[in-house]
Structures are given as structure tokens and as C-alpha cells.
Design a protein around this motif. Structure first.
Motif, short mmCIF file in Angstrom:
data_model
loop_
_atom_site.label_atom_id
_atom_site.label_comp_id
_atom_site.label_asym_id
_atom_site.label_seq_id
_atom_site.Cartn_x
_atom_site.Cartn_y
_atom_site.Cartn_z
N SER A 156 0.83 -1.20 0.00
CA SER A 156 0.00 0.00 0.00
C SER A 156 0.86 1.26 0.00
CB SER A 156 -0.93 0.00 1.22
OG SER A 156 -0.17 -0.06 2.41
N THR A 157 2.16 1.09 0.24
CA THR A 157 3.07 2.24 0.26
C THR A 157 4.17 2.05 -0.78
OG1 THR A 157 4.42 1.20 1.97
CG2 THR A 157 2.65 2.65 2.72
N THR A 158 4.82 3.12 -1.12
CA THR A 158 5.91 3.09 -2.09
C THR A 158 7.11 2.35 -1.49
OG1 THR A 158 5.17 5.19 -3.01
CG2 THR A 158 7.42 4.49 -3.53
N LEU A 159 7.66 1.47 -2.28
CA LEU A 159 8.78 0.66 -1.82
C LEU A 159 10.10 1.21 -2.36
CD1 LEU A 159 7.16 -2.81 -2.58
CD2 LEU A 159 7.22 -1.62 -0.37
N SER A 160 11.14 1.14 -1.54
CA SER A 160 12.46 1.60 -2.00
C SER A 160 13.08 0.57 -2.94
CB SER A 160 13.38 1.81 -0.81
OG SER A 160 13.55 0.59 -0.09
N ASN A 161 12.75 -0.67 -2.73
CA ASN A 161 13.31 -1.74 -3.56
C ASN A 161 12.47 -2.99 -3.40
OD1 ASN A 161 14.00 -2.68 -0.96
ND2 ASN A 161 15.79 -3.75 -1.76
N ILE A 162 12.70 -3.97 -4.24
CA ILE A 162 12.10 -5.29 -4.10
C ILE A 162 13.20 -6.31 -4.33
CG2 ILE A 162 10.77 -7.00 -5.38
CD1 ILE A 162 8.99 -5.77 -3.48
N GLN A 163 13.25 -7.29 -3.45
CA GLN A 163 14.13 -8.43 -3.67
C GLN A 163 13.25 -9.68 -3.79
OE1 GLN A 163 17.11 -8.74 -0.59
NE2 GLN A 163 18.07 -6.80 -1.12
N TRP A 164 13.73 -10.63 -4.56
CA TRP A 164 13.04 -11.92 -4.69
C TRP A 164 13.98 -13.04 -4.25
CZ3 TRP A 164 7.98 -12.77 -5.74
CH2 TRP A 164 7.23 -11.70 -6.27
N TYR A 165 13.41 -13.97 -3.49
CA TYR A 165 14.14 -15.13 -2.99
C TYR A 165 13.37 -16.40 -3.34
CZ TYR A 165 17.01 -12.04 -0.11
OH TYR A 165 17.89 -11.06 0.32
N LYS A 166 14.12 -17.49 -3.51
CA LYS A 166 13.52 -18.80 -3.74
C LYS A 166 13.95 -19.74 -2.61
CE LYS A 166 13.44 -22.79 -6.85
NZ LYS A 166 13.97 -23.36 -8.11
N GLN A 167 12.99 -20.48 -2.11
CA GLN A 167 13.28 -21.45 -1.05
C GLN A 167 12.79 -22.82 -1.51
OE1 GLN A 167 11.33 -20.81 2.76
NE2 GLN A 167 12.93 -21.91 3.86
N ARG A 168 13.73 -23.73 -1.75
CA ARG A 168 13.35 -25.10 -2.11
C ARG A 168 12.80 -25.80 -0.88
NH1 ARG A 168 15.44 -26.61 -7.09
NH2 ARG A 168 17.11 -25.26 -7.87
N PRO A 169 11.95 -26.81 -1.07
CA PRO A 169 11.41 -27.54 0.08
C PRO A 169 12.51 -28.06 1.00
CG PRO A 169 10.26 -28.16 -1.92
CD PRO A 169 11.40 -27.30 -2.35
N GLY A 170 12.41 -27.73 2.28
CA GLY A 170 13.42 -28.15 3.24
C GLY A 170 14.70 -27.34 3.20
N GLY A 171 14.75 -26.33 2.36
CA GLY A 171 15.99 -25.55 2.20
C GLY A 171 15.88 -24.18 2.80
N HIS A 172 16.86 -23.35 2.46
CA HIS A 172 16.89 -21.99 2.96
C HIS A 172 16.66 -21.01 1.80
CE1 HIS A 172 21.02 -22.96 1.67
NE2 HIS A 172 21.11 -21.68 1.34
N PRO A 173 16.22 -19.79 2.11
CA PRO A 173 16.00 -18.81 1.04
C PRO A 173 17.31 -18.48 0.32
CG PRO A 173 14.90 -18.14 3.05
CD PRO A 173 15.80 -19.28 3.41
#
Lengths: 111, 110
Positions: A26-43
Motif C-alpha cells: 500500500s506504500t511506495t517501496l524503496s526496492n524489491i528483492q526476490w528469494y527462492k526457497q526449495r522444500p526443506g531448504g533456505h532462502p
């Protein structure tokens, strides 16, 4: 504090179909990051977007940052079983390079 | 480089017990973070540190404590474990943009 909502929460696709997850604020964002987390794994970090209207590609993945910097999307073309996992968006919140994470979209790919 | 390492990988605690989750990074990162991730949920920030000797609370700090005596290490202490602290705990570090995550500690409190 900053909140980002992700939709959908879950997505099941057949291998070869496309997939898109959306991140909204709902507010303006300074940035966006995307992460992927496999099942049982870490981002694992995928990408960062900082500019209004920015589009970046990584092979079959296309990332967009909205013109108003209030939303972002991740699109996967022709999904493969290796794309299975949960995709999170995240944005800087306050000092200390802190991130606020979205709720994530869990992708399942069926053969 | 080993990146971010966490020990133990798994732990079962009884209610009221205490433990320390270890986290170390060898990338000379200034910023370090502790998150918890409940099943099917996103990551919630517990505590963070912007450098040795400096720590601050995140979104869900109650029931936890941290210290940062060196750049490399950022242990998380649970005092008086409660069932609500059953979760997967991730440590992360960064110097600016992307955060590097450790493999996580899966904690069950019974």
C-alpha cells in the motif's frame, strides 16, 4: 511497518505452463528483492529491483517492478520441476538493511 | 568460503529448557539477522546486528536474546523454551543488498 502481500498463496501447474506471483504494497517501496526457497531448504537470493518500471530477466524468469513502485511480479515461462519451491518477495524496512518478507507463493509443478 | 553456518541442524527441547543456536559467517559481513519461519509462513525477524557490539530487536524478539562479540558470530539464546518457539530458525548476513542465509535449525519444543 512496511507490509507486502503476496498472491497467490499456492499454485499448482503442469510442467511447461507459465507461472506468475505478485507482490503488493500500500506504500511506495524503496526496492524489491526476490528469494527462492526449495522444500526443506533456505532462502536464496534471486534478484533486486530498485527503479520504477524496471524489468529484469534471468533465463526463464522475468521480474518486474511497478511504475508506482508499489507492486512487483515474478513470471516463470514454461515451468520445470526444478522450479518447485516457495518464492518470496522482500523489501528494505527501516535501518540496518532489514528486510520485510512477503508471505510467499508455493509453487508445485506436476509432470 | 563456507558462507553462513548454523548449528545444530535439529534440536528437541523440553518446555522451560534453554539453548543457544549458533551462527557464523566468513564473508566479513557487518549485518547479521535471525529469522524464524513457522510452517507455511514467511520469515519473521527476531533480532539483528549492524556490527560487532551492536544488536537491536526485530519484529518478534520476546523470549530470545542475542550477542555480537565478533564480526563472525551471532548466537541466538532461547531462555525458558515454550511450544510457541517451535519453528525453523535461519541466520542471515549481508553487507548491503542480498542476504545470505544459513541452512537453518529446526527446533521443536515439547
Amino acid at each position: 511497518g512496511q507490509q507486502v502481500m503476496q498472491i497467490p498463496q499456492y499454485q499448482h501447474v503442469q510442467e511447461g505452463e507459465d507461472f506468475t506471483t505478485y507482490c503488493n504494497s500500500s506504500t511506495t517501496l524503496s526496492n524489491i528483492q526476490w528469494y527462492k526457497q526449495r522444500p526443506g531448504g533456505h532462502p536464496v537470493f534471486l534478484i533486486q529491483l530498485v527503479k520504477s518500471g524496471e524489468v529484469k530477466k534471468q533465463k526463464r524468469l522475468t521480474f518486474q517492478f511497478g511504475e508506482a513502485k508499489k507492486n512487483s511480479s515474478l513470471h516463470i515461462t514454461a515451468t520445470q520441476t526444478t522450479d518447485v519451491g516457495t518464492y518470496f518477495c522482500a523489501t528494505f524496512t527501516g535501518g540496518g538493511n532489514k528486510l520485510t518478507f512477503g508471505t510467499g507463493t508455493q509453487l508445485k509443478v506436476e509432470l | 568460503n563456507a558462507g553462513v553456518t548454523q548449528t545444530p541442524k535439529f534440536r528437541i527441547l523440553k518446555i522451560g529448557q534453554s539453548m543457544t543456536l549458533q551462527c557464523a559467517q566468513d564473508m566479513n559481513h557487518n549485518y547479521m539477522y535471525w529469522y524464524r519461519q513457522d510452517p507455511g509462513m514467511g520469515l519473521k525477524l527476531i533480532y539483528y546486528s549492524v556490527g560487532a557490539g551492536i544488536t537491536d530487536k526485530g519484529e518478534v524478539p520476546n523470549g530470545y536474546n542475542v550477542s555480537r562479540s565478533t564480526t563472525e558470530d551471532f548466537p541466538l539464546r532461547l531462555e525458558l523454551a515454550a511450544p510457541s518457539q517451535t519453528s525453523v530458525y535461519f541466520c542471515a548476513s549481508t553487507n548491503y543488498n542480498e542476504q545470505f542465509f544459513g541452512p537453518g535449525t529446526r527446533l521443536t519444543v515439547l
